[in-house]
Design an enzyme around this catalytic site. Structure first.
Site, short mmCIF file in Angstrom:
data_model
loop_
_atom_site.label_atom_id
_atom_site.label_comp_id
_atom_site.label_asym_id
_atom_site.label_seq_id
_atom_site.Cartn_x
_atom_site.Cartn_y
_atom_site.Cartn_z
N SER A 144 -3.51 1.11 -7.40
CA SER A 144 -3.29 0.72 -6.00
C SER A 144 -4.42 -0.14 -5.44
CB SER A 144 -3.15 1.97 -5.12
OG SER A 144 -2.03 2.71 -5.52
N HIS A 173 -1.02 11.25 -1.42
CA HIS A 173 -1.00 11.47 -2.87
C HIS A 173 -0.97 12.95 -3.24
CE1 HIS A 173 -1.69 7.27 -4.20
NE2 HIS A 173 -2.08 7.17 -2.95
N GLU A 197 -0.32 14.09 -5.99
CA GLU A 197 -0.85 14.25 -7.34
C GLU A 197 -2.37 14.34 -7.31
OE1 GLU A 197 0.09 11.41 -6.10
OE2 GLU A 197 -1.19 9.79 -6.80
N GLY A 203 -3.12 1.10 2.99
CA GLY A 203 -3.50 0.17 4.05
C GLY A 203 -2.31 -0.19 4.92
N ASN A 253 -4.68 6.88 0.16
CA ASN A 253 -5.13 5.55 -0.17
C ASN A 253 -4.04 4.57 0.22
OD1 ASN A 253 -6.00 3.18 -1.33
ND2 ASN A 253 -5.36 3.76 -3.40
N CYS A 269 9.92 -0.14 -4.72
CA CYS A 269 8.46 -0.02 -4.87
C CYS A 269 7.75 0.77 -3.78
CB CYS A 269 7.84 -1.39 -4.94
SG CYS A 269 6.10 -1.24 -5.23
#
Lengths: 344, 552
Positions: free
Chosen positions: A45, A318, A320, A277, A275, A233
């Site tokens: 990313s 996230h 994960e 933007g 994470n 995506c």
């Protein structure tokens, strides 16, 4: 050897070079995680970005063979206050500096990373160049201004896998992961939960993917601007767009391992790894079709939603982890439950 | 959840006199709790036998009792004041023990007083070794291996299973005598025989020794809605074997990868839930084997601890104040972070500096005391320093000790080889300065590590300070005119006095040369969030960096 970090608004930081020598451009962003630089560096990313770590002492535990989130680092540069002179950890296999050098990533140390972070916070994420070769400040600032930046850029094609592959060959549930720049830990968590995981390139056709007869479909994390991507995506943002919502660019993004998110179904707080933007506009969501499930407690932005009719849900952060807290791993269990439900 | 309205008055138990091991940090936490609960409109009743505290200032509580903190006296106060609840977790071990005894005596039941924060069952589970061990095993956490033995033969079998070094603790002795550490079978036999004899049950507990392992602490908070957050991680410079209160400690943890840190974080959350601390802070200690990474839990304190005060100041997160609010029913997401104002307390502070705590000893006041640092605390105070690097913070902290050190100084005399080895092997108050001597005399980092087990990351940082020292000496003619050399010295925590000594000058000359260069101290904020959000009521630390954030 001296190194420079020049921002498009004319601010230049001077420091000492480490890792690889040369020149590269990218969007300057900051990450507030105190540990986990190896995972951050190898997270696809960050394609097209120069990462500034707010924690000042980086490289302490070196680089090991296990904590990779993809085959190699993808960022354009790495900015720290102080690089550790040694790698001290029982798993360390090498130093951060030699790792960056091997993968042609330019590092710069001796920077007032707090001043840089505040600048990004106040002025927003912006274009920058990092250089050890060209040292003329005016020239560097111009190069930063002229660089491509992230807005409107589809970076997924640069980080997605070239062809489909099996991550985990056996398992009860068949999951297709659309690799927009997926972190390994997404696949690891699925494999751990008895999933047969097949990873597809981001530009795979629906037909290709469905021909593997998956029980579940996972849209991964990834870099760049979701508005520019016309296929599946960037999981959450893409789903937001697909359901008629809008995305926008956050001023300086959420990047760290301490972001509080409330799960609205049980009013519990999860400390999450983030994470991103860009963000899905909470007001643009069609509340008849979609139920908001998670919000960020810091700035009240949208962090997760589910479709009211179809078995679809997503989160912006996230689950994960890697790096970051494991508080949200239950989402993988919910995914398994959804697959179970559609089996019945 | 809004705050509770079914309780109106709360008894807070203080920590009593200042003794080694329990000092003003509990005055700090107790005073914070009094203020927070009064501000919420509760009637605060306070008992503390120490009148020389901030906590016992007249405006702190509605009713203040300066009485001994022993169950009989506290019962009388309860009888007279009839509080609805008692908060026992903010007055250190003294308050916790007293509350536990009161509960066992049935006093709280008799007067219908609710224990908030932690109840008697929780205290027992955390403090009783057997119950604690069972609880940890239940949640799958590893502990140092241990087994009981009733004869030398049985003991030898246990030694074979666990392996040396071993700790031997006789069960039920008068005054706890007869135990010790054994590094080989000869020592082991002697101690076991002595221990079996000293034990009233002819029983010894044989435990795996974790001396020399890396030591970590986690400061954890939980609310009534079962939200748990980690406030701060701490790594000890001195490995296991030295009491945390006597160790140089560093926040945050420095040598753990994210995977290892998250393992410890998950374990900490599981521990606070299993032990059952309803609300407030807990301190959990772990040991990690330096070569294998095996992590074992050492202990947990179901209360605000010495390290909580450190963690509060190190992160800007007011643990005691928030703990008091959680005790009366607020949840973490309902309490705003005072510093950022826009974010809630349900987050984990992230810091962008390094914090070093250094203990202060006064062995000169205790002639005849054994000066070796062991598992019982001997320091009488501490300094805490913040810097952008470990090197800077360490030098500031040493300077603040008021032991006439200007920083990471040289020993004032030349020790013999035997003396040096001895001082490195057996931790003592001045070990940090012996470490400098060892490095300067050419002993390798690996050799020092083998003797001390102090992590090589720390040792290497010490070495780097010494390298900067030689750099300053080498440039003694240039430094007063060259800003980049001067900056390097200041960034590594060298005071003007230290620089003056190294170049054969005086403090004032160094200071004025520095002023002339425009190389001044800068101040940076402690803001809980590494500058992600603007800060409103923060505090500052000094450093030498590009940007000065001071608004004054």
């Amino acid at each position: 050897m001296k190194a420079y970090l020049a921002l498009e608004d004319g601010v230049v930081f001077e420091g000492k070079a480490f890792g690889c020598k040369g020149l590269s451009e990218g969007e300057i962003v900051f990450n507030t995680s105190m540990a986990g630089y190896q995972e951050i560096l190898t997270d696809p990313s960050y394609k097209g970005q120069i990462i500034c770590m707010t924690y000042p002492l980086i490289g302490n535990y070196g680089i090991n063979t296990e904590d990779f989130e993809s085959l190699r680092p993808h960022c354009s540069g790495f900015v720290v206050k102080e690089l550790s002179g040694v790698a001290s950890n029982w798993r360390a296999g090498g130093t951060l500096s030699s790792f960056l050098n091997k993968h042609k990533i330019i590092g710069i140390e001796g920077i007032d990373t707090r001043a840089l972070t505040k600048h990004i916070r106040d002025q927003g994420a912006m274009k920058a160049v990092i250089s050890t070769t060209i040292t003329n400040k005016t020239k560097l600032i111009k190069m930063a201004k002229d660089s491509l930046g992230l807005v409107g850029r589809d970076l997924v094609k640069e980080v997605t896998c070239k062809k489909a592959y099996e991550f985990n060959k056996s398992g009860k549930y068949k999951v297709a992961v659309i690799d927009c720049g997926a972190k390994y830990n997404i696949m690891r968590e699925l494999a751990k939960r008895n999933c047969k995981v097949r990873v597809f390139p981001a530009n795979s056709s629906a037909k290709d993917i469905l021909s593997s007869k998956p029980d579940g479909l996972m849209l991964s994390n990834g870099p760049g601007d979701p508005a520019a991507v016309t296929y599946v995506c960037l999981g959450h943002q893409m789903l937001g767009l697909a359901l008629g919502g809008k995305t926008y660019k956050l001023k300086f993004g959420h990047r760290g391992a301490n972001q509080p998110v409330m799960n609205l179904s049980n009013r519990k707080v999860e400390i999450t790894s983030q994470n991103h933007g860009f963000c899905v506009d909470i007001d643009s969501i069609d509340k008849d079709k979609v139920e908001i499930t998670h919000i960020n407690l810091n700035d009240k932005t949208l962090e997760g939603f589910r479709h009211k009719k179809y078995p679809v849900f997503c989160v912006q952060y996230h689950p994960e982890a890697s790096p970051g807290p494991n508080d949200s791993k239950y989402l993988f269990d919910e995914f398994i439950k959804l697959m179970k439900g559609s089996h019945a | 959840m809004p705050k509770r309205t079914d309780i109106k008055s709360i008894l807070i138990i203080g920590s009593g006199p200042i003794v080694i091991g329990q000092a003003c940090e509990f005055d700090y936490s107790g005073a914070q709790a009094c203020k927070a609960l009064k501000a919420e409109g509760y009637k605060v009743i306070l008992v503390n036998s120490n009148p020389a505290t901030i906590m016992t200032d007249p405006e702190m509580a509605d009713r203040t009792y300066i009485e001994p903190i022993i169950p009989e006296f506290v019962e009388k106060i309860i009888e007279k004041e009839r509080p609805d609840a008692v908060l026992p977790t903010l007055g250190g071990q003294t308050a916790l023990n007293c509350a536990f005894q009161l509960a066992e005596m049935g006093v709280f039941k008799k007067y219908n007083v609710e224990m908030i924060g932690a109840n008697a069952e929780v205290i027992k589970k955390a403090e009783d070794r057997e119950l604690f061990k069972k609880a940890m095993q239940k949640i799958g956490l590893d502990l140092p291996k241990s087994k009981r033995a009733h004869s030398l033969k049985e003991a030898k079998q246990v030694a074979k299973e666990i392996g040396f070094p071993l700790i031997i603790r006789p069960s039920f002795t008068l005054g706890g005598t007869g135990g010790g550490a054994a590094f080989n079978i000869q020592e082991f036999e002697t101690i076991v025989e002595r221990g079996l004899e000293a034990s009233m049950l002819s029983e010894v507990l044989i435990e795996e020794s974790v001396a020399g392992w890396k030591e970590f602490e986690m400061e954890v908070m939980r609310d009534l809605a079962d939200n748990v957050v980690i406030i701060c991680s701490i790594e000890n410079f001195d490995p296991m074997g030295v009491h945390t209160g006597d160790s140089i400690t560093v926040a945050p943890a420095q040598t753990l990868t994210d995977k290892e840190f998250q393992l410890m974080r998950d374990a900490s959350i599981a521990v606070i839930r299993e032990i059952g601390v309803d609300t407030g802070g807990s301190n959990i200690q772990f040991a990690v084997h330096p070569d294998t990474g095996r992590m074992v839990i050492i202990e947990m304190n179901p209360r605000v601890s010495r390290s909580s005060a450190l963690a509060s100041k190190a992160t800007g997160f007011p643990i005691a104040k928030i703990a008091a609010k959680l005790a009366v029913g607020y949840t973490l997401d309902e309490i705003p972070n005072d510093i950022t104002q826009v974010t809630p307390a349900s987050f984990e502070p992230t810091i962008d500096y390094c914090v070093v705590k250094i203990p202060r000893f006064t062995f000169e006041k205790f002639p005849g005391a054994d000066q070796t640092l062991t598992i019982s605390m001997k320091s009488v105070g501490e300094t805490m320093a913040i810097g952008r690097t470990f090197k800077e913070a360490l030098q500031k902290g040493l300077r603040g000790l008021e032991i006439s050190a200007a920083g990471f100084d040289d020993l004032k005399f030349k020790p013999t080889v035997a003396e040096l080895n001895n001082k490195l092997k057996y931790p003592c108050a001045e070990r940090i300065f012996y470490l400098k001597y060892a490095i300067k005399s050419g002993m390798s980092i690996n050799k020092i590590y083998d003797i001390t087990k102090i992590d090589k990351w720390f040792l290497n940082n010490l070495k780097e300070i010494i390298e900067v020292e030689s750099f300053i000496k080498k440039n003694k003619k240039k430094i007063l005119k060259n800003p980049s050399i001067m900056r390097k010295a200041k960034e590594n925590g060298f005071s003007d006095i230290q620089i003056a000594r190294l170049i054969g000058s005086d403090e004032v000359s160094v200071y004025s040369a520095r002023e002339k260069m425009g190389l001044k101290v800068s101040f940076k904020l402690v803001d809980t969030c590494a500058a992600e959000f603007p800060a409103f009521t923060p505090y500052y630390y000094s450093t030498y960096e590009l940007e000065d954030e001071c608004r004054a």
